[in-house]
Write an enzyme that holds these catalytic residues in place. Structure first.
Site, PDB file in Angstrom:
ATOM      1  N   ASP A 115       0.822  -1.201   0.000  1.00 44.63           N
ATOM      2  CA  ASP A 115       0.000   0.000   0.000  1.00 44.63           C
ATOM      3  C   ASP A 115       0.864   1.261   0.000  1.00 44.63           C
ATOM      4  OD1 ASP A 115      -2.734  -0.791  -0.033  1.00 44.63           O
ATOM      5  OD2 ASP A 115      -2.560  -1.481   2.028  1.00 44.63           O
ATOM      6  N   LEU A 116       1.761   1.350   0.969  1.00 45.83           N
ATOM      7  CA  LEU A 116       2.553   2.574   1.115  1.00 45.83           C
ATOM      8  C   LEU A 116       3.550   2.731  -0.025  1.00 45.83           C
ATOM      9  CD1 LEU A 116       3.178   2.472   4.970  1.00 45.83           C
ATOM     10  CD2 LEU A 116       1.361   3.627   3.705  1.00 45.83           C
TER      11      LEU A 116
END
Length: 401
Positions: A178-179
Site C-alpha cells: 500500500d505505502l
C-alpha cells in the site's frame, strides 16, 4: 482552468496545484497526503457514506472519525458528492475542469461505471493528470482482482522471504505494498506534472500494489537470477552481506551492520573476538554468508555477557553500525531523535480536540512541507469548494468576452 504553473513567491513547493482526491483507505490517501504536505490543494471527494477508514479501528467516540482516518488525510479539504446522481457527477465534472490532478484507487472498471474514467475526464480537461492505484494494474490476467496489501505480498514473493527459516508465512509488519504504491504514484504524478509544464500535455499515470512489491524486490530478484534458486526467509539477516542482522544480548536484542570487510574486522575487535576475523569459515563475505547461522551463534555467545545498551555504545564507539530494537511506544513517546526531526506533530481537530499525527518525512530547505489543516470532517468544505468553482467559471467567461 486552475493555473498551477506560477505559484506565488515563498509558497510551498506544490502551491497552486489542485488535486481532486477520489481515494480511500490507505494507498491512495497516503499518496495525496504527501502531495498535500508539499502544498497542493487536495480536495478529498467522498460519497455520503464517507471513506471507509473514517469508520475503521481507533474510533474516538460516537459520531467521530477514526484515528486511522486522521493518519492519512491531513491538509485536505473535504467535499461530499454522490457520484451516482446526475447532480453529484455534474459537480465533480465541474471540479475536474479546474483541477490539475485526479487520483483514485478503485478497482479497474469502477471509474468507467461512475463516468469518471480517463477518457471522460481528459475530454473535459486535456491538461489533466489522471492518476490511479489498483491492486494489480489496469491490464493483465489479475487486473480484475480485489487489491489488498496482504494478497499482493503473498502473490509477489514478499511473504516467501519474510519471517524465520522454516516458519509459517509472515507478511511484512508494515503495509509496504500500500505505502510503496502510494509513494510510487507521488513520483509518477510529479514527473507527469513536469512534463505538462514543458508541453501543456496531461497524461495517465498508473501503478499498483503488485508492481510496487515486485519493484521493491531488488535484492531478491538479483539473488534468484544469480543463483537460479528462489530466495528463502532469513529472519533479520541480509541475503547479500553480513553479519547484518539482529543478535541476542543479555537483556534483549540489538542490530549490527558489519556488512563489509573493514566493519567485520572492527566488530571482531570491539567484541574481543579477533580470532574470528582469522577464522577461515568467516574470512570473506561469501564465507560468512555460507556459515551465517554458525557465526550468529558465536557472536551471540559473546553478546550474552552484557546488556544491549552497553553493546550498542561499544560498537558505535568502534565505528560499527549498531542499534537497539525499539517498539513504537519507545519510538513515538521517548526517542529524542523523533522529537528533533519533528516526526510527531499535534493538530487541533474540531471534534476530537488535540490529535497526534506523524510529521512530514521530507525536508525542503526553501519550500518546507507543513501541516496546515486538520483531516476534514465529511463534506466540511463542500459549499466552499463549489463556490470557488462557480467563481472560477465566471472569471473564465468574463475573460472570453
Amino acid at each position: 482552468m486552475h493555473d498551477a504553473s506560477e505559484p506565488r513567491p515563498g509558497a510551498a513547493a506544490l502551491a497552486g496545484l489542485r488535486v481532486v482526491d477520489l481515494t480511500q483507505v490507505m494507498a491512495g490517501p497516503f499518496c495525496t497526503m504527501m502531495l498535500a504536505d508539499l502544498g497542493a490543494d487536495v480536495i478529498k471527494v467522498e460519497s455520503p457514506g464517507g471513506d471507509a477508514t473514517r469508520h475503521s479501528w481507533g474510533e474516538t467516540g460516537e459520531g467521530r472519525d477514526s484515528t486511522a482516518f486522521f493518519a492519512l488525510n491531513r491538509n485536505k479539504r473535504g467535499v461530499c458528492l454522490d457520484l451516482k446522481t446526475e447532480e453529484g457527477l455534474a459537480d465533480l465534472h465541474a471540479l475536474v475542469r479546474t483541477a490539475d490532478v485526479v487520483v483514485h484507487n478503485w478497482r479497474p472498471g469502477v471509474a468507467e461505471r461512475l463516468r469518471v474514467d480517463h477518457a471522460t475526464l481528459s475530454a473535459l480537461n486535456p491538461r489533466l493528470i489522471y492518476a490511479s492505484i489498483s491492486g494489480f494494474g489496469a491490464s493483465g490476467p489479475y487486473a480484475g482482482r480485489p487489491g489488498y496489501d496482504l494478497i499482493a505480498q503473498g502473490m509477489t514473493g514478499a511473504m516467501s522471504v519474510t519471517g524465520e527459516p522454516g516458519g509459517r508465512p509472515v507478511k511484512n509488519g508494515l503495509p509496504i505494498g500500500d505505502l510503496g504504491a502510494g509513494l510510487l504514484l507521488v513520483g509518477g504524478i510529479l514527473a507527469a506534472y513536469l512534463h505538462r509544464l514543458r508541453t501543456g500535455e496531461g497524461q495517465r499515470v498508473e501503478t499498483s500494489l503488485y508492481e510496487a512489491l515486485v519493484a521493491l524486490s531488488v535484492w531478491e530478484s538479483t539473488e534468484y537470477w544469480a543463483t537460479g534458486e528462489a530466495p528463502r526467509p532469513l529472519g533479520s539477516a541480509n541475503r547479500m552481506s553480513g553479519p547484518y542482522q539482529a543478535l541476542r544480548t543479555r537483556d534483549g536484542h540489538l542490530t549490527v551492520g558489519a556488512n563489509n570487510q573493514r566493519l567485520w574486522q572492527a566488530l571482531c575487535a570491539a567484541l574481543s573476538l579477533e580470532h574470528l576475523a582469522a577464522d577461515e569459515r568467516f574470512a570473506t563475505n561469501m564465507d560468512r554468508m555460507r556459515n551465517r547461522d554458525e557465526l550468529a551463534a558465536l557472536l551471540e555467545e559473546r553478546l550474552a555477557d552484557d546488556d544491549t545498551e552497553v553493546w550498542v555504545d561499544t560498537l558505535l564507539a568502534a565505528g560499527v553500525p549498531a542499534g537497539p530494537i525499539l517498539d513504537y511506544a519507545q519510538v513515538l513517546d521517548h526517542d529524542p531523535h523523533v522529537t528533533a526531526r519533528g516526526l510527531v506533530r499535534e493538530i487541533d481537530h474540531p471534534v476530537a480536540g488535540r490529535v497526534k499525527v506523524l510529521g512530514p518525512p521530507i525536508t525542503l530547505e526553501r519550500t518546507p512541507a507543513t501541516i496546515r489543516r486538520h483531516p476534514p470532517l465529511i463534506g466540511e468544505h463542500t459549499d466552499e469548494v463549489l463556490a470557488e468553482i462557480r467563481a472560477e467559471r465566471e472569471r473564465g467567461r468574463e475573460g472570453e468576452r
